[in-house]
Structure formats: structure tokens, C-alpha cells
Enzyme design. Sequence first.
Site, PDB file in Angstrom:
ATOM      1  N   ALA A  18      -4.843   9.094  -4.674  1.00 16.06           N
ATOM      2  CA  ALA A  18      -5.409   9.524  -5.983  1.00 16.06           C
ATOM      3  C   ALA A  18      -6.207   8.427  -6.650  1.00 16.06           C
ATOM      4  O   ALA A  18      -7.364   8.975  -7.074  1.00 16.06           O
ATOM      5  CB  ALA A  18      -4.375  10.050  -6.641  1.00 16.06           C
ATOM      6  N   ARG A 111      -2.155   8.037   7.735  1.00 14.02           N
ATOM      7  CA  ARG A 111      -2.263   7.968   6.193  1.00 14.02           C
ATOM      8  C   ARG A 111      -3.063   6.537   5.870  1.00 14.02           C
ATOM      9  O   ARG A 111      -4.023   6.543   4.961  1.00 14.02           O
ATOM     10  CB  ARG A 111      -0.786   7.708   5.561  1.00 14.02           C
ATOM     11  CG  ARG A 111      -0.122   9.182   5.456  1.00 14.02           C
ATOM     12  CD  ARG A 111       1.098   9.128   4.613  1.00 14.02           C
ATOM     13  NE  ARG A 111       0.790   9.155   3.229  1.00 14.02           N
ATOM     14  CZ  ARG A 111       0.524  10.018   2.548  1.00 14.02           C
ATOM     15  NH1 ARG A 111       0.626  11.194   2.946  1.00 14.02           N
ATOM     16  NH2 ARG A 111       0.404   9.981   1.265  1.00 14.02           N
ATOM     17  N   TYR A 218       1.661  16.354  16.001  1.00 16.97           N
ATOM     18  CA  TYR A 218       0.405  16.255  16.269  1.00 16.97           C
ATOM     19  C   TYR A 218      -0.340  14.969  16.592  1.00 16.97           C
ATOM     20  O   TYR A 218       0.522  13.860  16.442  1.00 16.97           O
ATOM     21  CB  TYR A 218      -0.535  17.065  15.165  1.00 16.97           C
ATOM     22  CG  TYR A 218      -0.244  16.054  13.904  1.00 16.97           C
ATOM     23  CD1 TYR A 218      -0.837  15.023  13.289  1.00 16.97           C
ATOM     24  CD2 TYR A 218       0.811  16.880  12.901  1.00 16.97           C
ATOM     25  CE1 TYR A 218      -0.506  14.670  12.105  1.00 16.97           C
ATOM     26  CE2 TYR A 218       0.975  16.305  11.578  1.00 16.97           C
ATOM     27  CZ  TYR A 218       0.470  15.256  11.364  1.00 16.97           C
ATOM     28  OH  TYR A 218       0.501  14.437   9.815  1.00 16.97           O
ATOM     29  N   ASP A 295      -0.201  12.765  -7.582  1.00 19.95           N
ATOM     30  CA  ASP A 295       1.446  13.025  -7.787  1.00 19.95           C
ATOM     31  C   ASP A 295       1.831  12.750  -9.163  1.00 19.95           C
ATOM     32  O   ASP A 295       2.848  13.217  -9.479  1.00 19.95           O
ATOM     33  CB  ASP A 295       1.995  12.083  -6.541  1.00 19.95           C
ATOM     34  CG  ASP A 295       2.075  12.705  -5.293  1.00 19.95           C
ATOM     35  OD1 ASP A 295       1.704  13.899  -5.220  1.00 19.95           O
ATOM     36  OD2 ASP A 295       2.503  12.216  -4.461  1.00 19.95           O
TER      37      ASP A 295
END
Length: 416
Positions: A18, A111, A218, A295
Site C-alpha cells: 500500500a 508477493r 497455483y 490494511d
Amino acid sequence: MSDLKTSTEVLVIGGGMAGLAGALALRENGADVTLVERAPEFGEVGAGLQMAPNASRVLQRWGLLEKALEIGVQPKHLVFRDAITGEELTRQTLGGEFAERYGAPYVVIHRSDLHRVLLEGCEAAGVKLVNDVMVESVETVNGRGVAHTATGVEYHADVIIGADGLKSSLRPLVANDEPVSSAYVAYRGTVPITENTPRADLEDVIVYLGPDCHLVQYPLRKGELLNTVAVFKSPSFERGEEQYGGVDELEDAYRNCVPAVQEALKNLATGIRWPMYDRDPVENWVAGRMVLMGDAAHPMLQYLAQGACQALEDAAVLQDVSNGTVFTAEGINPEAWDDAIKEFTSVRAGRTARVQRTARVWGESWHVSGLARTLRNLLFKSRKDGDFQYNDWLYGQDQPGTPELRAAAQPEALPV
């Protein structure tokens, strides 16, 4: 409008997804942006994440999507199965009409790789990045934000973006609340894909739904790694223990699942687990010249795979509401930040609250047993591939709270 200026200073607190996204968005508008991060180095822990079209459209806007695609994977399908029987319940084809409808691809990416793409974007744009900074408090003085740090250094800015995550130290300025425990924990793991890895599911996102548990798999990094996430209700976490000394809870949670699920548990790193928290939605994210995002503003459970996606949406909307107000063709108006961050909150709070609440309900539907499981499976099986009614509100380009709607309504906003 007051006297226009040639610059405006923005301070971003927090160097996660963010914070980096917000810093890049406002730097692209023309702000002088400093981002401070408490850790000695920038980085992201965890494993893979799913980046739906509402997020990949934002990367596309910033010219970063191709970099993400170079290291990520575009899965062909999203597939849900019953973890007890292995039966396929429903699938969504993610290419073709899906990608055309939502204007961007569905991407799965590590990530740390997405974090690096955003970090490099900030570096290239000229964001000032500072590590080892512990912000202890923020206040507004004479219409400007002031951040006080543990070392006594002060940072002054026209606006401060609080992007310091779930356990935000800045959130108490706008809400007297605490993180909400879900009773569920996650174990994650990535392992190299080898010739012995079952080939059948290496092009899809596979979700196995079981009573009080689920498992997701995945591929990552152009198919070199297999990402596995196991989430289950934890008796020890319900007692208040974030970490736990053994794997007996993990094994017990999946004891009735099909062999494919139990075999996948071997891919997990069991030295650390992630307790699942969110918070109740709040309507106000603004305190003086400080505004929360990501968040810190709207932490959510992972069932819709939207945590990072909503942070990217935040950044794009913040970019749009300040474009044409703070940043104008005639110059920069720092006084407009008050209205800009209030509009940002009003545009985003309802949208993210819906995602937070829906994630909770969605997770509950995944983990049911008995008659509820039978009914859930019937409902899932009644849905046909290509039925977008459950996707449009989340991925659509014309939904309230998304940057696309704002850009369409305000011609001077940056194009998507």
C-alpha cells in the site's frame, strides 16, 4: 483558489504494497514524496498472491503490468473442488472473455516479486525511500502533517499517508478498535516444480473446500514454483496462541481430505504460521492532514484474494482525487489536500467495507459441513463457466469506489 505553488510534500509511512503504491501514485501526479519504513531493508514476506483484474488494471495504468507478467503467471482457470470427495464444483475461465470484460489479465505472482516491481517503480519515479524510521506519533500543526520519530527526527509534509498495516500505530487517530481474530490460521509454502510434480493442475488456481479448512495451489514464477496455502480453524489460535509448537493441528484439520490435499501439505513451511485477522469497517480514515490506506484502513480476510488489490485501488483513487484539485494545470494547491483526502475516504470506504464483509461471508461458506456443505456444493455446481454475475461487483470497471469510475467522471484525471 489560494496562491498556487510549484510543489507539495507528501510523507508515506510504511513500505509495504500500500505504501509503495500510494507513493508512486502521488509521485506520478507531481508530488515530492518521501516514504519511511521501520525495517532496515525493504522486502515482503509470505508466498504467492492473486492479482485480479481490478489490481492489474492499476499496474497497467502505471506502466508496470508487463514487468509483473514477466515474472508472474496468468492461470487459465480458477477451479473450486470439494476437499472431501475431490469433486469439481465450479470453474471460471480467466482468459478470453473474462480478460476482455475486465480490461486486464488475472495474474498470480510472488508477493516479493510484486513488491519489487512497485519498489523499482518508486525508485525510477524519484520517490525518496528511507529505512530504519520508527514513527511514534503524527499530528497536524498549522495545516501541515508532522511525524515524530523514535530518534527525535521530525518529518513535515502537506499530507501524510498512513500505510502501516493491520497493526497500524496511526489507526487510533481515527478509530478505537482492535484487530478481529478469525480463529483461522494459514501455513504457506513454495516448492520448485519438478518432473515429479503432478502436471494436471499446474496451469490453474485450485481451491479445495473442506469443513473448517481449505487449501489453495497455483504456480508462480513462470511455472518454476508451486505455491500452496493451507487455512484451517485452529483450537490454539482460538485460545489466543498466534504460534504453535507442532503440526498435529494442521494434520488433524485435513485428516478427512482427499489424498491430493494431504499430499500437498508436504509443500508447506511449518516453522511459522499466519494468524488470520481483519477489522470491522470504519467510515472515517482521516485525522487532520493524515489519511490511512491499505490494511491500516481496511484490513480484510484473504478469501476474496483482495488485500493487495484493494491497496492498489486505494492508490489509484488517491491519484485521481488529487489530480485536478491539488495538482492542476496552473500549479499545485496544497490547501486542497483537506478536501481531496476526505473525498478519497468517501469514495473508498463503502467499497472496501463491502469487500471486508463479503470476505467474511465467503470464508464461512467455504468451511461449512453437513447439510450446509451439501447446499453450498449444489449452489456452486449450478453456476456455469462464463457467468459473471458474481464477479462484476468486484472486478468491474464501472463499480463505485474504483479508479475507473472516478477517471470517467473527471476528464482531467489521468487516463487508465
